[in-house]
Design a protein around this motif. Sequence first.
Motif, mmCIF file in Angstrom:
data_model
loop_
_atom_site.group_PDB
_atom_site.id
_atom_site.type_symbol
_atom_site.label_atom_id
_atom_site.label_comp_id
_atom_site.label_asym_id
_atom_site.label_seq_id
_atom_site.Cartn_x
_atom_site.Cartn_y
_atom_site.Cartn_z
ATOM 1 N N ALA A 1 0.375 -0.899 0.053
ATOM 2 C CA ALA A 1 -0.432 -0.113 -0.169
ATOM 3 C C ALA A 1 0.800 1.156 -0.424
ATOM 4 N N PRO A 2 0.954 2.423 -0.222
ATOM 5 C CA PRO A 2 1.160 3.847 -0.421
ATOM 6 C C PRO A 2 1.363 3.359 1.458
ATOM 7 N N ALA A 3 2.941 4.031 1.207
ATOM 8 C CA ALA A 3 3.704 4.248 2.081
ATOM 9 C C ALA A 3 2.990 5.279 3.425
ATOM 10 N N GLN A 4 2.433 5.946 3.218
ATOM 11 C CA GLN A 4 2.001 7.141 3.908
ATOM 12 C C GLN A 4 0.739 6.786 4.529
ATOM 13 N N ALA A 5 -0.129 5.880 4.004
ATOM 14 C CA ALA A 5 -0.952 5.335 4.035
ATOM 15 C C ALA A 5 -1.029 4.612 5.561
ATOM 16 N N VAL A 6 0.220 3.176 5.351
ATOM 17 C CA VAL A 6 0.828 2.473 6.428
ATOM 18 C C VAL A 6 1.056 3.150 7.506
ATOM 19 N N ALA A 7 2.201 4.356 7.782
ATOM 20 C CA ALA A 7 2.310 4.799 7.898
ATOM 21 C C ALA A 7 1.275 5.790 8.979
ATOM 22 N N MET A 8 -0.240 5.960 7.979
ATOM 23 C CA MET A 8 -1.010 6.818 9.117
ATOM 24 C C MET A 8 -1.528 5.716 10.170
ATOM 25 N N PHE A 9 -1.955 4.185 9.160
ATOM 26 C CA PHE A 9 -2.450 3.370 9.837
ATOM 27 C C PHE A 9 -2.040 2.823 11.534
ATOM 28 N N SER A 10 -0.457 2.599 11.374
ATOM 29 C CA SER A 10 0.898 2.265 11.954
ATOM 30 C C SER A 10 0.527 3.396 13.728
ATOM 31 N N LYS A 11 0.952 4.730 13.277
ATOM 32 C CA LYS A 11 1.342 5.774 14.297
ATOM 33 C C LYS A 11 -0.497 5.501 14.485
ATOM 34 N N PHE A 12 -1.747 5.362 14.596
ATOM 35 C CA PHE A 12 -2.865 5.691 14.951
ATOM 36 C C PHE A 12 -2.834 4.301 15.717
ATOM 37 N N ARG A 13 -2.640 2.936 15.600
ATOM 38 C CA ARG A 13 -2.448 1.971 15.889
ATOM 39 C C ARG A 13 -1.643 1.616 17.354
ATOM 40 N N ASP A 14 -0.756 2.725 17.371
ATOM 41 C CA ASP A 14 0.558 2.922 18.236
ATOM 42 C C ASP A 14 0.193 3.255 19.939
#
Length: 207
Positions: free
Chosen positions: A116-129
């Motif tokens: 997936a787009p890197a920015q989207a993955v980063a947002m998913f990861s940050k939200f979860r963290d």
Amino acid sequence: MDNLLENSESLNSEFSRIFEYGPFDDSKRISASWIMCLVALEHSSNLRQLTMCGNYTSAICIIRSQFEALTRAAWLFYAASDQKVENTFSTLSELSQNADQKPNNAEMIKALEGKAPAQAVAMFSKFRDVQWKGLNSYVHGGIHALQRHGSGYPIQLVEQIIKSSNGLLTMTAMMAAILTGNEVIVKDITRIQRRHKDCLPDLLPHL
């Protein structure tokens, strides 16, 4: 907060129009992802209804469901194997007999890396963290729910709840726009965001 809710409804109205276009095709992968976007959209709407009724604990619980539906929409489109997608359309009885269970939220985010787009993955990861442990506490009747529900919710926290949901709504709209296959709609997301920046989060708060 009334202004925030009003602006949030306006944001939702603009994003909801994306779903009128429908998905690019009727393949199982795109159809499954599209359905999960619709589920995430429904959660977003219900969260605002709950906050208007003053049911803030339940509203926070729904954020987790909204996040999980959105994550699954992205995973189904970008990362799920053909067999996993096929399993999505199996009957419930067939799924109960299938040892190949669906991945959990953390596993889906991991699977999105490099696909997936890197920015989207980063947002998913940050939200979860930032959010996951707190959200689980609300969902399972933990200390967060006990203390907040007992002492009351400050207005600033309620506004954060709404804005966090709006942030997920924006990501859902982008996922849906991609699924339409229409580049013009995808580009419109940024313009809509700018018009409604006051009801979107700057950072991910602790709930």
